[in-house]
Design a protein around this motif. Sequence first.
Motif, PDB file in Angstrom:
ATOM      1  N   GLY A 158       0.832  -1.212   0.000  1.00 43.92           N
ATOM      2  CA  GLY A 158       0.000   0.000   0.000  1.00 43.92           C
ATOM      3  C   GLY A 158       0.855   1.246   0.000  1.00 43.92           C
ATOM      4  O   GLY A 158       0.566   2.226  -0.708  1.00 43.92           O
ATOM      5  N   GLU A 159       1.922   1.201   0.803  1.00 35.64           N
ATOM      6  CA  GLU A 159       2.809   2.365   0.868  1.00 35.64           C
ATOM      7  C   GLU A 159       3.518   2.580  -0.477  1.00 35.64           C
ATOM      8  O   GLU A 159       3.677   3.711  -0.939  1.00 35.64           O
ATOM      9  N   LEU A 203      -3.051   8.405 -15.386  1.00 36.57           N
ATOM     10  CA  LEU A 203      -3.467   7.117 -15.952  1.00 36.57           C
ATOM     11  C   LEU A 203      -3.134   6.036 -14.934  1.00 36.57           C
ATOM     12  O   LEU A 203      -1.973   5.872 -14.555  1.00 36.57           O
ATOM     13  N   VAL A 204      -4.171   5.334 -14.495  1.00 34.37           N
ATOM     14  CA  VAL A 204      -3.985   4.384 -13.386  1.00 34.37           C
ATOM     15  C   VAL A 204      -4.397   2.989 -13.838  1.00 34.37           C
ATOM     16  O   VAL A 204      -5.518   2.783 -14.297  1.00 34.37           O
ATOM     17  N   ASP A 205      -3.468   2.052 -13.739  1.00 33.14           N
ATOM     18  CA  ASP A 205      -3.701   0.695 -14.245  1.00 33.14           C
ATOM     19  C   ASP A 205      -3.813  -0.290 -13.086  1.00 33.14           C
ATOM     20  O   ASP A 205      -2.811  -0.562 -12.424  1.00 33.14           O
ATOM     21  N   GLU A 206      -4.995  -0.784 -12.843  1.00 32.04           N
ATOM     22  CA  GLU A 206      -5.244  -1.780 -11.791  1.00 32.04           C
ATOM     23  C   GLU A 206      -4.499  -1.417 -10.490  1.00 32.04           C
ATOM     24  O   GLU A 206      -3.652  -2.172 -10.015  1.00 32.04           O
ATOM     25  N   PRO A 207      -4.790  -0.277  -9.907  1.00 22.72           N
ATOM     26  CA  PRO A 207      -4.001   0.199  -8.764  1.00 22.72           C
ATOM     27  C   PRO A 207      -4.133  -0.656  -7.529  1.00 22.72           C
ATOM     28  O   PRO A 207      -3.266  -0.640  -6.666  1.00 22.72           O
ATOM     29  N   THR A 208      -5.199  -1.446  -7.475  1.00 21.58           N
ATOM     30  CA  THR A 208      -5.407  -2.244  -6.257  1.00 21.58           C
ATOM     31  C   THR A 208      -5.148  -3.721  -6.503  1.00 21.58           C
ATOM     32  O   THR A 208      -5.289  -4.541  -5.598  1.00 21.58           O
ATOM     33  N   GLY A 209      -4.755  -4.050  -7.722  1.00 21.10           N
ATOM     34  CA  GLY A 209      -4.604  -5.461  -8.120  1.00 21.10           C
ATOM     35  C   GLY A 209      -3.596  -6.214  -7.290  1.00 21.10           C
ATOM     36  O   GLY A 209      -3.656  -7.434  -7.187  1.00 21.10           O
ATOM     37  N   ASN A 210      -2.673  -5.493  -6.706  1.00 19.42           N
ATOM     38  CA  ASN A 210      -1.603  -6.163  -5.976  1.00 19.42           C
ATOM     39  C   ASN A 210      -1.633  -5.798  -4.488  1.00 19.42           C
ATOM     40  O   ASN A 210      -0.623  -5.913  -3.805  1.00 19.42           O
ATOM     41  N   LEU A 211      -2.807  -5.332  -4.062  1.00 17.55           N
ATOM     42  CA  LEU A 211      -2.902  -4.877  -2.665  1.00 17.55           C
ATOM     43  C   LEU A 211      -3.996  -5.646  -1.927  1.00 17.55           C
ATOM     44  O   LEU A 211      -4.938  -6.172  -2.546  1.00 17.55           O
ATOM     45  N   ASP A 212      -3.869  -5.652  -0.610  1.00 16.36           N
ATOM     46  CA  ASP A 212      -4.959  -6.233   0.165  1.00 16.36           C
ATOM     47  C   ASP A 212      -6.139  -5.261   0.135  1.00 16.36           C
ATOM     48  O   ASP A 212      -5.999  -4.110  -0.297  1.00 16.36           O
ATOM     49  N   SER A 213      -7.265  -5.708   0.573  1.00 13.58           N
ATOM     50  CA  SER A 213      -8.483  -4.895   0.403  1.00 13.58           C
ATOM     51  C   SER A 213      -8.409  -3.565   1.153  1.00 13.58           C
ATOM     52  O   SER A 213      -8.847  -2.530   0.651  1.00 13.58           O
ATOM     53  N   GLY A 247      -6.070  -1.345  -0.708  1.00  9.88           N
ATOM     54  CA  GLY A 247      -6.729  -0.992  -1.964  1.00  9.88           C
ATOM     55  C   GLY A 247      -7.734   0.121  -1.751  1.00  9.88           C
ATOM     56  O   GLY A 247      -7.791   1.095  -2.504  1.00  9.88           O
ATOM     57  N   ALA A 248      -8.537  -0.030  -0.707  1.00 14.56           N
ATOM     58  CA  ALA A 248      -9.566   0.966  -0.412  1.00 14.56           C
ATOM     59  C   ALA A 248      -8.934   2.324  -0.108  1.00 14.56           C
ATOM     60  O   ALA A 248      -9.427   3.370  -0.541  1.00 14.56           O
ATOM     61  N   GLU A 249      -7.805   2.282   0.594  1.00 17.93           N
ATOM     62  CA  GLU A 249      -7.129   3.545   0.921  1.00 17.93           C
ATOM     63  C   GLU A 249      -6.619   4.242  -0.342  1.00 17.93           C
ATOM     64  O   GLU A 249      -6.739   5.460  -0.500  1.00 17.93           O
ATOM     65  N   VAL A 250      -6.090   3.435  -1.263  1.00 16.09           N
ATOM     66  CA  VAL A 250      -5.575   4.017  -2.509  1.00 16.09           C
ATOM     67  C   VAL A 250      -6.724   4.622  -3.310  1.00 16.09           C
ATOM     68  O   VAL A 250      -6.621   5.735  -3.848  1.00 16.09           O
ATOM     69  N   VAL A 251      -7.824   3.895  -3.373  1.00 14.11           N
ATOM     70  CA  VAL A 251      -8.986   4.414  -4.114  1.00 14.11           C
ATOM     71  C   VAL A 251      -9.477   5.716  -3.476  1.00 14.11           C
ATOM     72  O   VAL A 251      -9.797   6.684  -4.175  1.00 14.11           O
ATOM     73  N   ALA A 252      -9.470   5.733  -2.173  1.00 11.32           N
ATOM     74  CA  ALA A 252      -9.907   6.951  -1.468  1.00 11.32           C
ATOM     75  C   ALA A 252      -8.997   8.125  -1.819  1.00 11.32           C
ATOM     76  O   ALA A 252      -9.451   9.259  -2.019  1.00 11.32           O
ATOM     77  N   LYS A 311     -15.835  -2.579  -7.589  1.00  9.54           N
ATOM     78  CA  LYS A 311     -15.811  -1.733  -6.401  1.00  9.54           C
ATOM     79  C   LYS A 311     -14.905  -0.530  -6.633  1.00  9.54           C
ATOM     80  O   LYS A 311     -15.244   0.608  -6.264  1.00  9.54           O
ATOM     81  N   VAL A 312     -13.787  -0.800  -7.278  1.00  9.90           N
ATOM     82  CA  VAL A 312     -12.849   0.293  -7.571  1.00  9.90           C
ATOM     83  C   VAL A 312     -13.460   1.208  -8.619  1.00  9.90           C
ATOM     84  O   VAL A 312     -13.428   2.438  -8.496  1.00  9.90           O
ATOM     85  N   ALA A 313     -14.040   0.588  -9.641  1.00  9.40           N
ATOM     86  CA  ALA A 313     -14.604   1.383 -10.738  1.00  9.40           C
ATOM     87  C   ALA A 313     -15.721   2.297 -10.260  1.00  9.40           C
ATOM     88  O   ALA A 313     -15.924   3.402 -10.780  1.00  9.40           O
TER      89      ALA A 313
END
Lengths: 778, 246
Positions: free
Chosen positions: B148-149, B167-177, B180-185, B205-207
């Motif tokens: 996440g960091e 341009l963001v490509d699957e930003p949470t694909g390699n993170l825990d939920s 991932g949620a923090e990055v989306v936020a 959920k990300v979309a």
Amino acid sequence: MLAIWRQAKADLLTRCVQSVLILLTVIGAATLITIGLTTTSSARRPFERVFEAANGAHIWITLRGSEEDIRDAAAKLAALPGVEASTDIRRITIGELFMSGEHETLYLEGISLELPQVARPVMTAGRYFTTGDTNAIILDKNMARERNVSVGDTVEFVTPQGRKPLCVVGLAINVEKGVYSPSGGRSLNFVPESLLPTLMQKLTQDYGQVGLRLYDEDSVRTIWQAAQVAAGNVTYDYKDWRDVRDSTGNLARINTVFLLVFGLFAMLSAGFIIAATIGGTVLAQYRAIGLLKAIGFTGRQITLLFVAENMLLGLLGGVIGLIGGLAASPLALQPIAEALNAPPVPVIDPVVVGLVLCGTVGLTAIFSLWPARQASRVPPVQAIRFGPEMPQVWPSQLAQLAARLKLSAVLVLGLKDTYARPGRAVLTTLSVGLGVLAVVFALGLTVTLDRFIADPSLFGVVYDASFRRNHDYVSDAEARSAMAARPEFRAFYGDVWNTVRLSGTETTFFAGFLEGDLEAFDFDITAGRMFQSPNEAVAGEGLLRMAGKSVGDELSVGTASGPLVLKIVGVTSLTGLDNSSRIFLASMDTLRQLGSDAEPLIYRVNLREDSDAKTFVMAVEKDTDGLLLGEVVDHTPPREILLLRPVVAGLALALSLIALMSVLNSVLMGVRERVRDLATFKAVGLTPGQVMSTVLVGAVALALVAIVVGLPVGVVFTYGAFVGLARWQGFTRAMPFVVNWLGLALVPFGMLLVAALGAALPARWAARIKVVDLLRYE
Amino acid sequence: MNTIIETKSLTKTYQSNGAVVHALRDVDLKVERGEFVAVMGPSGSGKSTLLHLLGGLDSPTSGKIYLNGTRVDNQSETQLAVMRRKSVGFVFQFFNLIGNLTVADNIELPGLLIGRPRRELKRNREELLAQLGIADRANFAPARLSGGEQQRVALARALINEPSVLLVDEPTGNLDSKSGAEVVALLCEFHARGQTIVLVTHDAKVASAAERIVFFHDGTVIAGMHMGSKRSQPDIVLQKLVELGG
């Protein structure tokens, strides 16, 4: 084992570029070492062949005394136990021979008309003497070639009665005096023994020599001691056949030493490349190594796998290098073979084969051991799950400096990458450093040789021309007056050289006794001062070392006129007739005090500025009807020394190429490992040119470090090598160390170019990385 | 609003094992300044290819791409690199941080490339790190950070030059939920400040964080959906996906 072999084969094929680079480097190193070792082991072979063809004498004993004394002594020597056969009494004179309009000082030996059983000349052209050959001569083959004289030509020998024409009936090589060289050893030529007395100088009439062929070729020293007991004072001196053999080997020896040293450097470089490559391979195959361990490979098997792979490359490179080295060895042996008319065929010495193969295989094993052990310690679970650890973030001083200087981001990035893998960077730096060292040495050698050629006084030659007086015909006063009459004449000193014996030992050496305008000559006195009065002497370093003396000590010697005690007041760089520094120089008055009527036989002349030495010599010869024979000093260094230049330049080029390969290898691995980083660089906005520059900057920075370290080390190494070389070659003083500032200034540019060329290909690949391809397969 | 990205009949084909693969077929797309667009679709639908073409990492087989009104599809690789460093910020699924640079160096890199003063860059970087909640990680090596960091650092690096588009490509694909949620936020937060974002994901959920979703299938846009008041309701997005058979 089969599993290891299969894996090793797959590894080598996978990283074929690295495998080829390692192989090429090992081949280069093995070739150099093979040439060096083969030349060393084969250098004696041409001489030994000729020695057998001549049925050479193992010891030549010089006898001095009356005709009868010499004859009696010769008979006693022939009867000594251990003597297989002996020659007749041979007499030798030194004289001048006119050939093709030029003259040369040489040895002339009287020999029987019938081809002798022992120590016969080995004919290379023409024929041996026959009955009726009253005015015939057999010339030294090498001198004849140098002077362009052939069988059937007429040459003239200078006698007290004038020039005597002699017909060249044959050309031969000998194993008594060693090989002729225009700038060094005199040639040995043969005339019928009945003819010699008419040509002989008075000086040499009381001497004769006998050659003995021994049952045991190594019993020379024992036979000499027995000869002294048997023939007493008549035995004057002796010459060991092994000294002659070794002196002919000198034609190749210096080059051989350089070949071996540079070969070892190349081998070391190969080792660095191997260590760097395995380090890189371990990273590249981190997961695979983890998998191998997971399926049952032990740590030891992993170590064995990497070591065996490289030993295989070492063996292959060693074999190819061995074949290449043997094929190239005739080139190194050519000078000896040519001089001795023997084919330059290298001997396939099992020791050499063993050394080269063990060396290449052993070295590759040693250099692969450490990184291979690192590979064996890969933790399988971590390796499979996470792959290799990322390189540590090193605080790069260079990068920080570049950032502080506000240099471009590309430069800072390149510098930052330079030591990202410190082990590999150090190994590459060392490789490039060896290249720098080799180039610095080659430059130092070239410029020093040029300096010697430009300033012959550095050889200890402090005069422009010399004259040899025929003392039966031209008096000392006449000689002086003839030289002084010419307008070119500035100053002279005359000398006579005697063999003297170090008191309490059997060691003999040359001593020069001088008189004339000594203060007008710039004698190179490296310590203390020039002698100023009788019983003072300046000595060569070789003599001081041999006698264990230094400036201020007294030296006791035995001369033909009696014992002499001299105070050593200085050290001279001059060398004696045998080109060694085992000499001393003293005033002619020192000899005269012993009752000797010595007068100079050789005159050394300094001419006024802008005088032509050749014109002067010809004019004096004409004025004295050719009886005072002059020689313009040949300032050209010996051929084998001159040959060093291309040899060392070639070796420096070879090491530079290895440095290039090392950079190529290192950068290639860096690019492969960092392909994602490089793609990211492009993604965040680095242009292909900037990506290329980043890679190049890293390589250039490595080269810069190598240059900063290599230049001073190279200069110190060159200095040390010159000191060693000078001592080895018998120069009394250290060779003047000339720094080629221009060359040194250009070395950094040259090595930076080498590094840039080495990095160019992988840098281009880096610039062409397709970001999407990487992202797609992540 | 004005258009910041526009594609016209964008097509991309490539060879794979001798066969021609149509990654994109005649895609027409517009992204307005300040908009947050999510591109959704199954694996192999062409959404990542679209992102790469928009960022100039790849060149189209045919069609046109305009960025800030300038046609970029016909530019050289060097021109595209210069365009990227000034106008585009990339965030990848696998973070793609430079391993031997510190967090601070990674973030400042694009700024250095366009010659921004170091002092100003440092200030910007500190602000960004503070906003992203990793101010104390500036001198860390990326390998020492959690996933996440690392993605936050990647986000900071993408934003350091205040690009026209992120341009963001699957930003949470390699993170825990949670990460991932923090990055989306964080993406939402930056969008709220006016940042244009194009996000590629297959996670509904990300979309659902975006204000418009574009659905891709077999290299073509099969539907578009403005989230409007239904933002942050991933169920609706999922429902739409099911309707489309994605």
